[in-house]
Write a protein that holds these residues in place. Structure first.
Motif, PDB file in Angstrom:
ATOM      1  N   UNK A 293       0.797  -1.232   0.000  1.00  0.00           N
ATOM      2  CA  UNK A 293       0.000   0.000   0.000  1.00  0.00           C
ATOM      3  C   UNK A 293       0.823   1.273   0.000  1.00  0.00           C
ATOM      4  N   UNK A 294       2.122   1.147  -0.188  1.00  0.00           N
ATOM      5  CA  UNK A 294       2.987   2.334  -0.179  1.00  0.00           C
ATOM      6  C   UNK A 294       3.104   2.888  -1.608  1.00  0.00           C
ATOM      7  N   UNK A 295       2.779   4.168  -1.792  1.00  0.00           N
ATOM      8  CA  UNK A 295       2.909   4.739  -3.135  1.00  0.00           C
ATOM      9  C   UNK A 295       4.374   4.970  -3.508  1.00  0.00           C
ATOM     10  N   UNK A 296       4.722   4.701  -4.754  1.00  0.00           N
ATOM     11  CA  UNK A 296       6.113   4.836  -5.202  1.00  0.00           C
ATOM     12  C   UNK A 296       6.200   5.824  -6.369  1.00  0.00           C
ATOM     13  N   UNK A 297       7.136   6.736  -6.246  1.00  0.00           N
ATOM     14  CA  UNK A 297       7.435   7.697  -7.319  1.00  0.00           C
ATOM     15  C   UNK A 297       8.696   7.198  -8.020  1.00  0.00           C
ATOM     16  N   UNK A 298       8.550   6.830  -9.292  1.00  0.00           N
ATOM     17  CA  UNK A 298       9.698   6.310 -10.055  1.00  0.00           C
ATOM     18  C   UNK A 298      10.358   7.506 -10.754  1.00  0.00           C
ATOM     19  N   UNK A 299      11.380   8.059 -10.105  1.00  0.00           N
ATOM     20  CA  UNK A 299      11.940   9.346 -10.541  1.00  0.00           C
ATOM     21  C   UNK A 299      12.555   9.283 -11.944  1.00  0.00           C
ATOM     22  N   UNK A 300      13.222   8.175 -12.278  1.00  0.00           N
ATOM     23  CA  UNK A 300      13.900   8.123 -13.579  1.00  0.00           C
ATOM     24  C   UNK A 300      12.877   8.073 -14.723  1.00  0.00           C
ATOM     25  N   UNK A 301      11.836   7.288 -14.495  1.00  0.00           N
ATOM     26  CA  UNK A 301      10.758   7.187 -15.486  1.00  0.00           C
ATOM     27  C   UNK A 301      10.038   8.524 -15.625  1.00  0.00           C
ATOM     28  N   UNK A 302       9.769   9.135 -14.473  1.00  0.00           N
ATOM     29  CA  UNK A 302       9.040  10.395 -14.445  1.00  0.00           C
ATOM     30  C   UNK A 302       9.867  11.516 -15.101  1.00  0.00           C
ATOM     31  N   UNK A 303      11.196  11.458 -14.925  1.00  0.00           N
ATOM     32  CA  UNK A 303      12.064  12.464 -15.554  1.00  0.00           C
ATOM     33  C   UNK A 303      11.893  12.404 -17.066  1.00  0.00           C
TER      34      UNK A 303
ATOM     35  N   UNK B   2       5.275  17.682  -5.243  1.00  0.00           N
ATOM     36  CA  UNK B   2       3.819  17.831  -5.458  1.00  0.00           C
ATOM     37  C   UNK B   2       3.125  16.477  -5.328  1.00  0.00           C
ATOM     38  N   UNK B   3       3.770  15.455  -5.901  1.00  0.00           N
ATOM     39  CA  UNK B   3       3.217  14.087  -5.841  1.00  0.00           C
ATOM     40  C   UNK B   3       3.134  13.631  -4.382  1.00  0.00           C
ATOM     41  N   UNK B   4       4.205  13.877  -3.620  1.00  0.00           N
ATOM     42  CA  UNK B   4       4.251  13.467  -2.204  1.00  0.00           C
ATOM     43  C   UNK B   4       3.113  14.146  -1.424  1.00  0.00           C
ATOM     44  N   UNK B   5       2.939  15.460  -1.660  1.00  0.00           N
ATOM     45  CA  UNK B   5       1.900  16.222  -0.948  1.00  0.00           C
ATOM     46  C   UNK B   5       0.503  15.692  -1.266  1.00  0.00           C
ATOM     47  N   UNK B   6       0.350  15.152  -2.470  1.00  0.00           N
ATOM     48  CA  UNK B   6      -0.981  14.696  -2.905  1.00  0.00           C
ATOM     49  C   UNK B   6      -1.348  13.323  -2.327  1.00  0.00           C
ATOM     50  N   UNK B   7      -0.387  12.626  -1.738  1.00  0.00           N
ATOM     51  CA  UNK B   7      -0.676  11.288  -1.195  1.00  0.00           C
ATOM     52  C   UNK B   7      -1.431  11.424   0.131  1.00  0.00           C
ATOM     53  N   UNK B   8      -2.460  10.623   0.279  1.00  0.00           N
ATOM     54  CA  UNK B   8      -3.296  10.725   1.489  1.00  0.00           C
ATOM     55  C   UNK B   8      -3.356   9.372   2.194  1.00  0.00           C
ATOM     56  N   UNK B   9      -3.407   9.442   3.530  1.00  0.00           N
ATOM     57  CA  UNK B   9      -3.626   8.239   4.336  1.00  0.00           C
ATOM     58  C   UNK B   9      -2.598   7.133   4.096  1.00  0.00           C
ATOM     59  N   UNK B  10      -1.351   7.515   3.947  1.00  0.00           N
ATOM     60  CA  UNK B  10      -0.289   6.501   3.872  1.00  0.00           C
ATOM     61  C   UNK B  10       0.776   6.861   4.908  1.00  0.00           C
ATOM     62  N   UNK B  11       1.449   5.866   5.479  1.00  0.00           N
ATOM     63  CA  UNK B  11       2.429   6.182   6.528  1.00  0.00           C
ATOM     64  C   UNK B  11       3.696   6.839   5.988  1.00  0.00           C
ATOM     65  N   UNK B  12       4.056   6.526   4.758  1.00  0.00           N
ATOM     66  CA  UNK B  12       5.237   7.149   4.127  1.00  0.00           C
ATOM     67  C   UNK B  12       5.160   6.929   2.624  1.00  0.00           C
ATOM     68  N   UNK B  13       5.966   7.692   1.899  1.00  0.00           N
ATOM     69  CA  UNK B  13       6.032   7.461   0.447  1.00  0.00           C
ATOM     70  C   UNK B  13       7.457   7.051   0.098  1.00  0.00           C
ATOM     71  N   UNK B  14       7.588   6.410  -1.057  1.00  0.00           N
ATOM     72  CA  UNK B  14       8.903   5.977  -1.537  1.00  0.00           C
ATOM     73  C   UNK B  14       9.222   6.687  -2.842  1.00  0.00           C
ATOM     74  N   UNK B  15      10.488   7.059  -2.993  1.00  0.00           N
ATOM     75  CA  UNK B  15      10.932   7.626  -4.262  1.00  0.00           C
ATOM     76  C   UNK B  15      12.103   6.782  -4.748  1.00  0.00           C
TER      77      UNK B  15
END
Ligand code: ADP
Length: 194
Positions: free
Chosen positions: A25-35, A97-110
């Motif tokens: 349930x942890x949201x992941x931001x794939x920085x290289x793909x997103x770049x 911005x992506x991190x700020x938009x995440x709701x109800x999760x204990x942490x996010x991963x990048x």
């Protein structure tokens, strides 16, 4: 909400580890793909890239000409630095911005391959390094990317040695097949819960 960075050399298993976190349930931001996506779609970044490297960075139908850009930055460190100085802040802002938009999760991963090389690890609360012996990483990447040993080694040589990433991280995941990947991820997940 903590921001956790995850890194490791090519073929270490970063993406595989992220998929396990996603299952928890942890949201992941794939920085290289997103770049890559931002370079092709973010109007401000596109304008800056054209100003820095010429209109030819984009083809007539508006697509990023990766070959052209690669040729410019491949042999000239100053051009690579210039490219990074434009792309990194754009990814940083987008990631925030992506991190700020995440709701109800204990942490996010990048996830990013070059967290320590780029210096962007300083924006993270904790870092996880995924590691595996070079021989295993090479075999995995040959299979995954249908490439050859020499090309994988060339990519490895452009990155910081894995040991350094391990030394500078708060958590280490050994992905050499000797210990369960899933159990290691669950252990870290529990340690990161508030
Ligand atoms: P990275 O994102 O660090 O480059 P990946 O997660 O894509 O690495 O892993 C590289 C390749 O190795 C992928 O094809 C993946 O499925 C495979 N792989 C990763 N970990 C393992 C493992 N423990 N056992 C077998 N194959 C693995």
């Amino acid at each position: 909400m903590l921001k956790i960075g995850i890194t490791g050399g090519i073929g270490s298993g970063k993406t595989t580890v992220c998929k396990i976190f996603e299952l928890l349930g942890i949201p992941v931001y794939y920085a290289d793909e997103r770049a890559k996506w931002l370079m092709a779609n973010d109007q401000n970044l596109m304008k800056a890239l054209k100003e820095a490297f010429g209109e030819q960075v984009y083809t007539k139908d508006g697509k990023l000409d990766r070959g052209y850009l690669a040729k410019i930055v491949f042999n000239e460190q100053s051009k690579l630095n210039l490219l990074n100085s434009l792309v990194h802040p754009a990814v940083q802002k987008d990631g925030d911005n992506w991190h700020e938009a995440q709701k109800d999760v204990p942490f996010t991963l990048k996830e990013a391959a070059l967290f320590f090389e780029s210096g962007s690890y300083i924006y993270m609360d904790k870092m996880i390094a995924v590691t595996a012996p070079e021989t295993i990483r090479i075999q995995r990447v040959i299979k995954r990317d249908r490439t050859d040993e020499q090309s994988v080694k060339a990519r490895i040589n452009k990155q910081l040695p894995e040991q350094e990433k391990v030394n500078r991280s708060d958590f280490v995941i050994q992905n050499d097949g000797s210990q369960s990947l899933i159990l290691q991820v669950i252990e870290i997940y529990h340690q990161l819960l508030p």
